[in-house]
Design a protein around this motif. Sequence first.
Motif, PDB file in Angstrom:
ATOM      1  N   ARG A  71       1.098  -0.266  -4.757  1.00 38.73           N
ATOM      2  CA  ARG A  71       2.370  -0.247  -5.481  1.00 38.73           C
ATOM      3  C   ARG A  71       2.759  -1.685  -5.831  1.00 38.73           C
TER       4      ARG A  71
ATOM      5  N   ALA B 254      -2.518   5.053 -13.574  1.00 43.05           N
ATOM      6  CA  ALA B 254      -1.349   4.605 -12.815  1.00 43.05           C
ATOM      7  C   ALA B 254      -0.182   5.576 -12.988  1.00 43.05           C
ATOM      8  N   ARG B 255       0.753   5.445 -12.057  1.00 42.75           N
ATOM      9  CA  ARG B 255       1.993   6.210 -12.141  1.00 42.75           C
ATOM     10  C   ARG B 255       3.148   5.206 -12.227  1.00 42.75           C
TER      11      ARG B 255
ATOM     12  N   GLU C 277       0.859  -1.175   0.000  1.00 40.87           N
ATOM     13  CA  GLU C 277       0.000   0.000   0.000  1.00 40.87           C
ATOM     14  C   GLU C 277       0.895   1.224   0.000  1.00 40.87           C
TER      15      GLU C 277
ATOM     16  N   ASP D 153      -2.636   6.493  -1.309  1.00 42.55           N
ATOM     17  CA  ASP D 153      -3.905   6.254  -1.996  1.00 42.55           C
ATOM     18  C   ASP D 153      -3.775   5.190  -3.069  1.00 42.55           C
ATOM     19  N   ALA D 154      -2.605   4.602  -3.152  1.00 40.80           N
ATOM     20  CA  ALA D 154      -2.362   3.703  -4.269  1.00 40.80           C
ATOM     21  C   ALA D 154      -1.862   2.336  -3.803  1.00 40.80           C
TER      22      ALA D 154
ATOM     23  N   GLU E   6       2.477   2.321  -9.597  1.00 37.48           N
ATOM     24  CA  GLU E   6       1.578   2.689  -8.499  1.00 37.48           C
ATOM     25  C   GLU E   6       0.218   2.998  -9.083  1.00 37.48           C
ATOM     26  N   ILE E   7      -0.762   2.289  -8.611  1.00 35.33           N
ATOM     27  CA  ILE E   7      -2.097   2.455  -9.194  1.00 35.33           C
ATOM     28  C   ILE E   7      -3.049   2.949  -8.115  1.00 35.33           C
ATOM     29  N   PRO E   8      -3.657   4.112  -8.346  1.00 34.44           N
ATOM     30  CA  PRO E   8      -4.592   4.650  -7.361  1.00 34.44           C
ATOM     31  C   PRO E   8      -5.706   3.643  -7.064  1.00 34.44           C
ATOM     32  N   LYS E   9      -6.052   3.571  -5.797  1.00 26.47           N
ATOM     33  CA  LYS E   9      -7.114   2.634  -5.417  1.00 26.47           C
ATOM     34  C   LYS E   9      -8.431   3.028  -6.055  1.00 26.47           C
TER      35      LYS E   9
END
Lengths: 160, 284, 838, 149
Positions: free
Chosen positions: B71, B134-135, B65, B68-69, B171-174
Motif C-alpha cells: 500500500r 492495482a486498487r 504491507e 497480498d499487496a 494498493e498494488i498486489p505483490k
Amino acid sequence: MNITVKVDGTSYTDEVEPRTLLVYYLRETLGKTGTVVGCDTSNCGACTVLLDGRSVKSCNVLAVQADGHEVTTIEGLADGETLTPVQEAFRECHALQCGFCTPGMIMQATDLLATNPSPTEDEVRVGMEGNLCRCTGYHNIVKAVLQASGQPASSGGEQA
Amino acid sequence: MIPPEFDYAAPGTVSEALALLAEHGDEAKVLAGGQSLLPVLRMRLNAPGIVIDISRIEEIKGITESGDAVRIGAGATYQDVLDSALVSEHLGLLHKALTEVADAQIRHRGTVCGALVHADPAGDVGAPVLALDARMVIQGPDGERTVDASDFFVDLFETAVGEDELLTAVEIPKHTGWGAHYEKFVRVSHQWAIIGIAAAVRVEGGTIAEAKVGLTNMGSTPLRATSVEQALVGKEATEDAVAEACAQVGEGTDPPSDLNGQADYRKHVAGVLTRRAVVAAAGG
Amino acid sequence: MTAVDDRPAEATHEVGRDRRRKEDQRLITGRTRWTDNMQLQGMLHLAMVRSPVAHARITGIDTTAARESTGVIAVLTGQDVKDLQGSLPCAWPITEDQKAPPHPAIAVDRVAFSGEVVAVVAARTAAAARDAAELVDVDYEDLPAVLELKAAAADEALAHPDLGTNRSATWIFDSAEAGTGGSVDEAIRDADVVVEREFRQQRLIPAFMEPRSTVVDPTGEQFVMWSATQVPHILRLMLAMTLGVDESKVRVVAPDVGGGFGGKLQVTPEEIITFLVARHTGRPCKWTETRSESLLSAHHGRDQWQKLTLAAKQDGTVTGLKVELLADMGAYLGLVTPGVPILGAFMFNSIYKFPAYHFACTNVFTNKTWTDAYRGAGRPEATFAIERMMDELAVELGRDPMEVREQNWITHEEFPFTTVCGLEYDSGNYEAATERAKELFGYAELRAEQQRRRESGDRVQLGLGISTFTEMCGLAPSRVLGSLNYGAGGWEHASVRMLPTGKVEVITGSSAHGQGHETAWSQIVADQLGVPFEDVEVLHGDTQISHKGLDTYGSRSLVVGGQAVINAAKKVIEKAKPLAAYQLEANVDDLEFTDGKFTVKGAGADQEGVGLAGLALAVFAAHDLPDGMEPSLDADATFDPVNFSFPHGTHLCAMEVDTETGASRMRSYVCVDDIGNVVNPLIVEGQVHGGLVQGIAQALWEEAVYDDQGTLVSGSFVDYTLPTTADTISFVTDRTTSPSTSNDLGVKGVGEAGCIASTPAVVNAVLDAIRQYGVDDILMPCTPERVWRAIQHGQAGASRPTAEDAAGHFAEGEPNQDPPGPAGVTGATTTTQEGGQA
Amino acid sequence: MAMELHHTFTVAATPEDTWALLTDLEQVGGCFPGATVTSATDEEFTGNVKVKLGPIGVTYQGEGRFVERDDEAHRAVIEGLGKGLRGLGNASAKVTLQLKPEGEGTKADVTTSMNITGKPAQFGRGVMQTVSDKLLGQFVECIEGKLTG
C-alpha cells in the motif's frame, strides 16, 4: 501567511503570499540571489536547492510548503573560504563558463554524491539529467562530479 | 512566471481535507508534491481559488504491507517508493518505471498518487500500476471506496476520483519473483514519454507463465495490452518467440500525433519496444 | 611554416598554461550579479503584453482594468510611445535597395508575429505587473499570415503588406564577376559529375541559460541601464541613436551575463521599453523575461533553404560550386539579421580548391519571430552544406568520403592561400589535423565494424561522419566590414593602467559572458608586463569604465581584443622606458625589458634593473621624473585586424542507429582543431565542448516549430528539447597548431568552432549508417521518427531516388515540413554526365 | 493550432425539424463542453466556455453567429470566436452543417474546426491538440444527442 524556514543555517520568519515560489522567497525576500531561475517548466534545474537535505527545484515548490523545513542553497555550502569538494572540482575541471546553471549543478551533484558516493560516468550522467547547461557541453561537469567523488575521470577525456 | 493568486490550506487530516474540498468545489486544486500542478499554475493555465496541500497529512504517508499487496500512501514521493524495500522486492515493475520519472529533483517531491490522479497519459506511473492490477483507495464524503485500476483512468487527465474526493492510497498486489522492465522512449532524457512499455512476466522453466503489459502514451489513458499478455503465455522467453505476440501491440490503440511522433510511428515503435521490454523482463 | 606541436611554446610563461579561472570563485559560491539580482529603491517591475496572433491589425486596446489593478503605476501601449520609441536598429543593410518595415519596440497598429509586444505594465511587484498584464484587453483583426519560407518567397501572403513583397534583399557573389575565379555555369556545363542537393537549416533558438533582463535607473544624471547583453557598447550607441538621448547621458552595464551565443547580440524591444518606462515614471524599472517569453520573442537563429550544385570531374576533382539560399528573416530585421547568411557567403567553398563559385541569397520576411546571430552565424550553415555535399560527391563516385576531401583540400604547402572568394587563408594544415583525428578515432577499425554490422544485418547499424571544416572568425578588418555595408568597424579597444602598488588594471572593450576573458587577459598581460597573473585585474562590460569597444561575438575577443590588450601593454613599456633609463642612468636604446624589469644591455646578469612596479610608484609620486615626462604609464590601444583568422579542424563522429525505431546514439566523437596558438587550453577545450553539443543538438534535437496559426509550439523547455548530461557523451579532443600570422599571439578564434563543425559530422554519420537502405538525406533534427521513416521510404523506393522521395524532405503531416515549394526548387537530384559532353 | 473533425449521423426526424433545432444558436452554442450561452438571437449568441481538464482550467468569452445560412439547402456555417481570459489568446470554432434527407429521416454532415492561438497552444507537448479533439468530439456528440435523443 507566516512561514518559518531555516536557510543556510539561519532561521527566518516571514509573511509570504501563498503563490510565492520558494525560489523567489530565497531571492527576493532573503536576498539569496545565488539561486537563479532559468525556466518556468521545472526543466532546467538552475534553481536547485536542498530541502531537508534532498535536491528539489525551488521554482517548483511553494514557499509555504517549506514552512518548518530546512533549505540549503549554493550560498550555504562553503565554510568560509573553504569550498566543498564539489565546488573545488567544478573550478578545477573548468565545469562552468557563464556560471548561470552552476548553482543548480553543484547542488544536484552534492545530492547525487551524498546518496551515491562513487558513481560511474553513466550514473553521473543520469543523475544530473535534471539540470540544463548551454555552455559546457556537460563534458567537464561530468568530469567534475567524478573528480569530486574522488575517482579519476573516466575515458573519453580531453587531450587524448 | 508567477502563479495567479490563490488561497492556501494545509489540512492535518483527511477529513479536514475532504471538508475543504466540499466547501470549495471546483475552485479547489489538491497539491501533494506539486510537481505537475505548479508548472501549470506558473503558466497560468489555471487559476484555482484555493490550493489544498495534503502533504502534511500524516495518515496518508508511508508504504506498508497490506495482505497480498503493498500500500502506497498519497503522501509517498517517488523517492520514498524507490527507497522502499517492499517495493523493490515485490513490485519490480513499479520500481523500474519510477527510476524513469522526470529527474532526481522531481522524484524527491512528486508523489505516485498525485501522478495517478493527474492522469497524464504520458506519465510513467499509470501503465505499471494498471498492468499490476492495482486498487485505488479513494476517500470522499461518503467514506472510503476502492476502484480497480482498470476502472480508474477515465480519459485524458480524468480519473474516477470525484471533485469532492481524494485518492489516499494505491494498493498494488505483490508480484514477487516476477521479472520486470519499463522501456521509456524519449528523444532527450528529461522529456515526457513519447511512449513507454511496462512489462512484467513470470517465467517458469524458460516459458512465460503469466505476462502483464501496460502502455504509456498510446491513448488518452494508460492502456493494458491484454491480447499481448494472453498471446505471451506459454511462449518461450526468447526474442524470436515473443516477437509475434508483441508486434501487434498498437492495434486498436489511438496514440497521439505530436512533435515527437505521428500515431502510426508510435504504434510501430510500441511493437518493437514491447518485444524488447518483455525479453528484458524475462531476463533475456 | 606550420608547427604541428601541442606543447605550449614557452612553458614558463602564462600564455599556454591551463590556469583555473579567476571568475569561478564567485560563480561557484553564488556571489553573482545577474541583472535580475538588482534591487533598487522604489523599483518598478515590468510585464509585457504580447500578441497571441501572428499577423493582425490592432483595432483596440483597453487598458482600464490593468490601470486600476493593485500596485500598477503605468500602462503604455504603442499609441502612447509611437512618437518616442523610434525604430529598432538594423546595423547591416546588405544592399542599397534592401526593403524593411519599421521596427517598433511596441507595436502601434499592427502585429507581425506571435509574441510581439503590444503593451507594457509597470507595477510595484513583478506579480502585480503580471496580474495586470493579463487584464489588458486587446482586439485583433486577423490578417493573412505567411509562415512558410518558400511560400513567403513567392509572396503568397505578405508579412508586411506595405512593402509589397516579402523579399527583403538579394545578395550575390560571383567569382567570375569578382575576378577571383571562373564561371560556375561553365563549370557545371563542362562537368563530368553534377551533384545537386537541397538542404534545410531548421530554425533554432539560442537558449542561453540566463533569461534576458534589463534594469534602467533614470534617477541620476545619466540613465543607467544594466542588461543581460553581449554588446553594452553597441547598445549604448543604439539607445542614443534610436531614442535621441545624448550618448553621454546613457551608461550601459553588462554585469554577470549568463551566456549569449549570439542571442544577446541585439538591441531588444524590451531594452527600449524599459528605458521608456523608466523615463516616463522617473523610477528605476526592471524587466526580466520568463523562459517561455524568451523562447517566443528573443531572436531565433538559422532557418534557411539551401540549394547547392557541385560540379566535379570524374576523378573527383571539384570544379565549381553554386549556392542558392532562401533565408528567413522572420518578421523584422534585428541588429545584424540580414547579414547573418552573408557571413556564410565566403565559407561554402571551405577548405576546398573550387575554381569557380557562385553564391546568391535572398532574404525573406515571414510572420515569425525575427532571426539574427546564433553561434556561428552563417558559417554553420555553410559548413553543413559543403560537408554534406562532399559526402554526396563521394557516394556518387563510390569513393571514401575522406579521400575525396583530401583530393580537393588546400595542402599545407599552399598557405597562404587565396580562395575563390578572395579571402586569404593565412595558415593551416588539414592533413595533420585529419591524420591525428583518424588515429584517435580508430577510423579503420570502425569502418571494419561498420562492414561487419552491415553484413550481419545488425539491428543497430554504425555510421561514420566526417566534417573537415574551416571558418572565418574574429570580426574583422573594418575595411572589409565596410565593403559589406556593415554598420560598424571591427576594431577593439583596450587600456592598461599601472596602479601605484604595482597592480595592473586592464580594461577591455570585449564583454565576456562566460568566455573567461578575465583569466585569459590576465595571462596575456602577465606575460607582456612580467607581473604576476594574480596582480592583473580585468575590467569590462561597463561603458563608464570601458568607454570604448565593440563587444563580444563572432569569435573575435581574443584575436582582436586580445591583440588590443597586447598593444596597450606594449605602449606601457614604451612609456616606462624613459623613466627606467633615467633611473638607471642609461640610454633608452640600451635598455631591454624582460620579466617585468628594465635592465641595461650588456651590464651583466647580476644587475638589479628597475621593475615596472617601482616605476609605477615613481610615476604616481611624480617627484623625480625625466624632464617633460607625463606622470602616467597608462596606455590605450585600438586594434583593427588586417585579416580574419581561419581556424580549422577535422571532426569525426560515430553514430549507432537503431534501425527498428530510428533512434540514434552517439558512440564516439573525436575532434582535432587547429586554432593556432592557445592562451589557455582549459578554456579552449571548454569552448570546444560547448560548441560541439550545440552543433550536435542542431543535428539531433532542437527545432523551433510553429503551428499553422503561427504560434510557436516548441515554446517551453518541455518542447524545445535541449540535450542533457544523459543524452551526451564525453568527447575526445586534441589540437594541432598552425599559428595565425595576423596577430602577435598567433591565435585564432575558438568560440564557434565546435558548433560550426559538429552538425554535418553527426548528420553524415547518421546517413552513413543507413545509406544501404536507399537513404540519402534526412531533415534536421534527425529525430527517431524521421530516421525511421527515411529507412522505410528508402527501402520502399528501391534504389532510384526521384525528386519527391529524396530524403524525407517533405514528409507530409510532420511539423515544419515545407512542401516542394512554389519557388519551384526540387529536392535532391543527382545527374551523372558521361565525360566528353562538353 | 488547428483541428478539424468530420462527423456524419442520421436522425429519425425530417430535415425541416432537424434544421429548426440545428439553427437554434442557443442549443448549438450550449452543446460546446463547458459552454454557457448568456444571450442568443436568431443571428448570434454570446457566452463563455470554461475548459476544465485535469490541471488546465481556462475560460474563453465570446460570441457566435451565422456566417452562412441557406434555409432551402439546409446548409449553414456557424462561427464562434472566443477571447481567452487572463491574456490567454484566442480560440475560434467553425461549424459547417449540411442536412440531407435520407429515407424517412435526415442525414447530417457536421464539420467542425477549431483554432487556438497563444499560451495554451504554446505549452505542453501538443496536449491542447488532444484536448481540442476531445472537445470537438463531445460537441458533435451533444448535437447528435439532441437530435436523436
